[in-house]
Scaffold this motif. Structure first.
Motif, PDB file in Angstrom:
ATOM      1  N   ASN A  67      51.076  56.123  36.739  1.00 47.89           N
ATOM      2  CA  ASN A  67      50.869  54.751  37.223  1.00 47.89           C
ATOM      3  C   ASN A  67      51.346  53.722  36.207  1.00 47.89           C
ATOM      4  N   LEU A  68      51.613  52.556  36.738  1.00 44.48           N
ATOM      5  CA  LEU A  68      52.265  51.507  35.946  1.00 44.48           C
ATOM      6  C   LEU A  68      51.423  51.032  34.753  1.00 44.48           C
ATOM      7  N   VAL A  69      50.186  50.610  35.012  1.00 48.95           N
ATOM      8  CA  VAL A  69      49.444  49.920  33.945  1.00 48.95           C
ATOM      9  C   VAL A  69      49.117  50.839  32.748  1.00 48.95           C
TER      10      VAL A  69
ATOM     11  N   SER B  52      39.937  55.793  50.778  1.00 49.76           N
ATOM     12  CA  SER B  52      41.241  55.961  51.401  1.00 49.76           C
ATOM     13  C   SER B  52      42.252  55.091  50.656  1.00 49.76           C
ATOM     14  N   SER B  53      43.433  54.952  51.217  1.00 53.62           N
ATOM     15  CA  SER B  53      44.500  54.305  50.458  1.00 53.62           C
ATOM     16  C   SER B  53      45.416  53.514  51.372  1.00 53.62           C
ATOM     17  N   CYS B  54      46.005  52.456  50.807  1.00 53.55           N
ATOM     18  CA  CYS B  54      46.980  51.671  51.568  1.00 53.55           C
ATOM     19  C   CYS B  54      48.245  52.479  51.819  1.00 53.55           C
TER      20      CYS B  54
ATOM     21  N   PHE C 254      44.173  49.283  47.493  1.00 54.61           N
ATOM     22  CA  PHE C 254      45.508  48.932  47.034  1.00 54.61           C
ATOM     23  C   PHE C 254      45.636  49.479  45.604  1.00 54.61           C
ATOM     24  N   ASN C 255      46.221  48.781  44.654  1.00 52.65           N
ATOM     25  CA  ASN C 255      46.459  49.403  43.336  1.00 52.65           C
ATOM     26  C   ASN C 255      45.389  49.000  42.326  1.00 52.65           C
ATOM     27  N   PRO C 256      44.441  49.874  42.033  1.00 47.34           N
ATOM     28  CA  PRO C 256      43.395  49.518  41.074  1.00 47.34           C
ATOM     29  C   PRO C 256      43.927  49.502  39.633  1.00 47.34           C
TER      30      PRO C 256
ATOM     31  N   ILE D  25      56.833  45.123  44.820  1.00 45.97           N
ATOM     32  CA  ILE D  25      55.621  44.290  44.865  1.00 45.97           C
ATOM     33  C   ILE D  25      54.429  45.117  45.328  1.00 45.97           C
ATOM     34  N   ARG D  26      53.317  44.979  44.595  1.00 49.41           N
ATOM     35  CA  ARG D  26      52.071  45.675  44.935  1.00 49.41           C
ATOM     36  C   ARG D  26      50.900  44.694  44.844  1.00 49.41           C
ATOM     37  N   ASP D  27      49.781  45.120  45.398  1.00 51.52           N
ATOM     38  CA  ASP D  27      48.541  44.344  45.356  1.00 51.52           C
ATOM     39  C   ASP D  27      47.646  44.980  44.294  1.00 51.52           C
TER      40      ASP D  27
ATOM     41  N   ARG E 122      65.640  53.583  40.920  1.00 52.23           N
ATOM     42  CA  ARG E 122      64.457  53.610  41.790  1.00 52.23           C
ATOM     43  C   ARG E 122      63.752  54.954  41.669  1.00 52.23           C
ATOM     44  N   ARG E 123      62.453  54.971  41.883  1.00 51.02           N
ATOM     45  CA  ARG E 123      61.685  56.231  41.930  1.00 51.02           C
ATOM     46  C   ARG E 123      61.621  56.668  43.388  1.00 51.02           C
ATOM     47  N   GLU E 124      61.889  57.940  43.592  1.00 56.17           N
ATOM     48  CA  GLU E 124      61.892  58.449  44.968  1.00 56.17           C
ATOM     49  C   GLU E 124      60.519  58.243  45.617  1.00 56.17           C
ATOM     50  N   GLY E 125      60.533  57.793  46.847  1.00 59.19           N
ATOM     51  CA  GLY E 125      59.277  57.649  47.588  1.00 59.19           C
ATOM     52  C   GLY E 125      58.626  56.293  47.443  1.00 59.19           C
ATOM     53  N   ASP E 126      59.098  55.460  46.492  1.00 50.83           N
ATOM     54  CA  ASP E 126      58.480  54.136  46.330  1.00 50.83           C
ATOM     55  C   ASP E 126      58.834  53.238  47.508  1.00 50.83           C
ATOM     56  N   ILE E 127      57.881  52.445  47.928  1.00 47.83           N
ATOM     57  CA  ILE E 127      58.177  51.452  48.944  1.00 47.83           C
ATOM     58  C   ILE E 127      58.443  50.118  48.242  1.00 47.83           C
TER      59      ILE E 127
ATOM     60  N   ILE F  33      58.961  51.533  28.543  1.00 56.75           N
ATOM     61  CA  ILE F  33      58.666  51.813  29.943  1.00 56.75           C
ATOM     62  C   ILE F  33      59.918  51.513  30.767  1.00 56.75           C
ATOM     63  N   THR F  34      60.145  52.366  31.769  1.00 58.38           N
ATOM     64  CA  THR F  34      61.267  52.137  32.682  1.00 58.38           C
ATOM     65  C   THR F  34      60.744  51.462  33.935  1.00 58.38           C
ATOM     66  N   VAL F  35      61.347  50.349  34.287  1.00 54.80           N
ATOM     67  CA  VAL F  35      61.039  49.693  35.561  1.00 54.80           C
ATOM     68  C   VAL F  35      61.875  50.407  36.617  1.00 54.80           C
ATOM     69  N   PHE F  36      61.177  50.957  37.616  1.00 54.58           N
ATOM     70  CA  PHE F  36      61.888  51.783  38.598  1.00 54.58           C
ATOM     71  C   PHE F  36      62.590  50.928  39.655  1.00 54.58           C
ATOM     72  N   GLY F  37      63.767  50.438  39.298  1.00 57.72           N
ATOM     73  CA  GLY F  37      64.616  49.727  40.264  1.00 57.72           C
ATOM     74  C   GLY F  37      64.426  48.228  40.237  1.00 57.72           C
TER      75      GLY F  37
HETATM   76  C1  UD1 Z   1      50.746  55.317  44.309  1.00 53.04           C
HETATM   77  C2  UD1 Z   1      50.444  55.578  45.754  1.00 53.04           C
HETATM   78  C3  UD1 Z   1      49.018  55.241  46.077  1.00 53.04           C
HETATM   79  C4  UD1 Z   1      48.105  56.043  45.194  1.00 53.04           C
HETATM   80  C5  UD1 Z   1      48.426  55.728  43.770  1.00 53.04           C
HETATM   81  C6  UD1 Z   1      47.522  56.644  42.966  1.00 53.04           C
HETATM   82  C7  UD1 Z   1      52.119  55.290  47.471  1.00 53.04           C
HETATM   83  C8  UD1 Z   1      52.939  54.306  48.261  1.00 53.04           C
HETATM   84  N1  UD1 Z   1      51.296  54.750  46.589  1.00 53.04           N
HETATM   85  O1  UD1 Z   1      50.771  53.900  44.153  1.00 53.04           O
HETATM   86  O2  UD1 Z   1      48.714  55.561  47.404  1.00 53.04           O
HETATM   87  O3  UD1 Z   1      46.767  55.737  45.483  1.00 53.04           O
HETATM   88  O4  UD1 Z   1      49.817  55.981  43.487  1.00 53.04           O
HETATM   89  O5  UD1 Z   1      47.958  56.985  41.756  1.00 53.04           O
HETATM   90  O6  UD1 Z   1      52.225  56.473  47.637  1.00 53.04           O
HETATM   91  N2  UD1 Z   1      56.425  51.667  38.170  1.00 53.04           N
HETATM   92  C9  UD1 Z   1      57.466  51.453  37.260  1.00 53.04           C
HETATM   93  N3  UD1 Z   1      57.481  52.224  36.132  1.00 53.04           N
HETATM   94  C10 UD1 Z   1      56.540  53.175  35.858  1.00 53.04           C
HETATM   95  C11 UD1 Z   1      55.485  53.377  36.787  1.00 53.04           C
HETATM   96  C12 UD1 Z   1      55.472  52.593  37.936  1.00 53.04           C
HETATM   97  O7  UD1 Z   1      58.336  50.606  37.469  1.00 53.04           O
HETATM   98  O8  UD1 Z   1      56.641  53.846  34.826  1.00 53.04           O
HETATM   99  C13 UD1 Z   1      56.373  50.817  39.382  1.00 53.04           C
HETATM  100  C14 UD1 Z   1      56.485  51.599  40.681  1.00 53.04           C
HETATM  101  O9  UD1 Z   1      57.822  51.713  41.079  1.00 53.04           O
HETATM  102  C15 UD1 Z   1      55.675  50.713  41.628  1.00 53.04           C
HETATM  103  C16 UD1 Z   1      54.615  50.060  40.720  1.00 53.04           C
HETATM  104  O10 UD1 Z   1      55.105  50.211  39.401  1.00 53.04           O
HETATM  105  O11 UD1 Z   1      56.479  49.706  42.150  1.00 53.04           O
HETATM  106  C17 UD1 Z   1      53.258  50.693  40.844  1.00 53.04           C
HETATM  107  O12 UD1 Z   1      53.390  52.106  40.677  1.00 53.04           O
HETATM  108  P1  UD1 Z   1      52.128  53.077  40.574  1.00 53.04           P
HETATM  109  O13 UD1 Z   1      51.167  52.532  39.577  1.00 53.04           O
HETATM  110  O14 UD1 Z   1      52.648  54.458  40.367  1.00 53.04           O
HETATM  111  O15 UD1 Z   1      51.421  52.938  41.998  1.00 53.04           O
HETATM  112  P2  UD1 Z   1      51.996  53.144  43.483  1.00 53.04           P
HETATM  113  O16 UD1 Z   1      53.201  53.975  43.493  1.00 53.04           O
HETATM  114  O17 UD1 Z   1      52.052  51.791  44.100  1.00 53.04           O
END
Ligand code: UD1
Length: 343
Positions: free
Chosen positions: A204-206, A129-131, A183-185, A235-237, A299-304, A220-224
């Protein structure tokens, strides 16, 4: 089962990012994993990586977990005794465009696996499951008692519905089930031989960071950077994928040892700390001595804004906690990227 017998565990989606690392954790934890994967979002070369790390071939069946015959055959052929169910689609954006595909795939695979488990009288199940179920929380860190929010995406909704299905099934039938709320693997196995295989442009970010550092992407673009956080970025875990993998073996050992015939519970699985996007980028640059070209964007739509987990429950009940820090995860992610670039 004699003491020397290893429990045979079906790992659906076991060729994927978290699944493949969990196969290693299972082997190291004294289990016998069997992968079922349709390779829709994974790469067959992961099997070579697993073989190099483990020193032997891993049993892998190519097939779809939504297909009952396929799942039945795997249960029969390998005398499966427990299941870790990863197989699911996970792209939040895509789930909004293809809701039927997401409901069919994510609910269908779980229902199929549960039906075959009931048929074969196998009751041990760990579910991914997922956070995301917490949405934008009022308070951080979130505990398992933090209220669930109406899902913001179809993907998130599939996770909530699956959790409800599992709760109801364990209330009625002899199933012992744990849902792990990830959380974020991030990161990769420290050998650099397996890791995340993003298909196309990473969401995903990494993976985006490592591809940019490797010169495969310009920047890379930092979303907001106007979120209500200390540096304005989200902030993420971030949890090392091997720590996350080990949570599965801890959870499986726990339910296997329970004397009750039915059980259901949920556990947060995170590192228990929050890091901002900029902190992650700076840590990556520092520990790998690699500059990452980035720009601040919208900002990316839907991000918390912020979420990280309270992981005390997993520590107390399962005896599990994350051991690796963010620096280690980002070093391992970079080692994997370099391996990919070389091969
Ligand atoms: C999202 C989902 C999570 C899901 C995961 C799987 C939500 C809230 N979270 O995690 O449930 O399991 O994807 O893929 O729906 N970012 C940038 N630039 C980038 C990419 C990301 O700034 O190019 C930032 C995002 O805004 C975010 C962070 O990096 O703050 C992590 O993003 P990401 O790796 O996509 O994970 P989540 O969105 O947290």
């Amino acid at each position: 089962m004699s003491l020397t017998d290893k429990m045979r565990v079906l790992v659906t989606g076991g060729a994927g990012f978290i699944g493949s690392h969990t196969v290693i954790a299972l082997e190291e934890g004294g289990f016998n994993p069997v992968i079922l994967d349709n390779f829709s979002n994974s790469n067959k070369s992961v099997l070579n990586g697993l073989k190099s790390i483990l020193g032997h071939e891993v049993v892998c069946v190519e097939g779809d977990s939504t297909n009952k015959e396929t799942v039945r055959n795997v249960f029969d052929q390998y005398a499966i005794e427990g299941v870790i169910h990863f197989a699911a689609s996970k792209a939040v954006g895509e789930s909004m465009q293809e809701p039927l595909m997401y409901y069919r795939n994510n609910l269908g695979s779980l229902l199929t696996v549960l039906e075959v488990m009931e048929e074969k009288k196998v009751g041990l199940l760990i579910f991914s499951s997922s956070c995301t179920v917490y949405g934008e929380p009022e308070n951080t860190p979130v505990t398992e008692n933090t209220p669930i929010k109406p899902a913001a995406s179809v993907y998130g909704n599939t996770k909530q519905i699956c959790e409800e299905i599992l709760h109801d099934v364990a209330a009625a039938k002899p199933f012992k089930i744990i849902s792990l709320r990830y959380f974020n693997p991030v990161g990769a196995h420290t050998s650099g031989l397996i890791g995340e295989f993003p298909i196309g442009v990473p969401n995903n970010l990494v993976p985006f960071v490592t591809q940019t550092a490797a010169g495969l992407r310009e920047k890379i673009t930092v979303f907001g950077n106007d979120y209500p956080t200390p540096d304005g970025t989200c902030i993420r875990d971030y949890i090392h994928v091997m720590d996350l993998a080990e949570a599965h073996t801890a959870a499986l050992s726990y339910i296997a040892g329970l004397r009750t015939s039915s059980f259901y519970d949920v556990f947060n699985v995170g590192a228990g700390r929050g890091n901002s996007v900029l902190e992650l980028l700076n840590t990556f640059e520092k520990v790998n001595n690699q500059p990452v070209n980035y720009q601040i964007g919208a900002r990316r739509e839907g991000d918390i804004s912020s979420i990280w987990g309270n992981v005390e429950k997993a520590k107390q009940v399962l005896g599990w906690e994350a051991k690796r820090n963010l620096a280690t995860a980002l070093k391992d992610a970079w080692r994997w990227q370099q391996h990919l670039s070389e091969s």
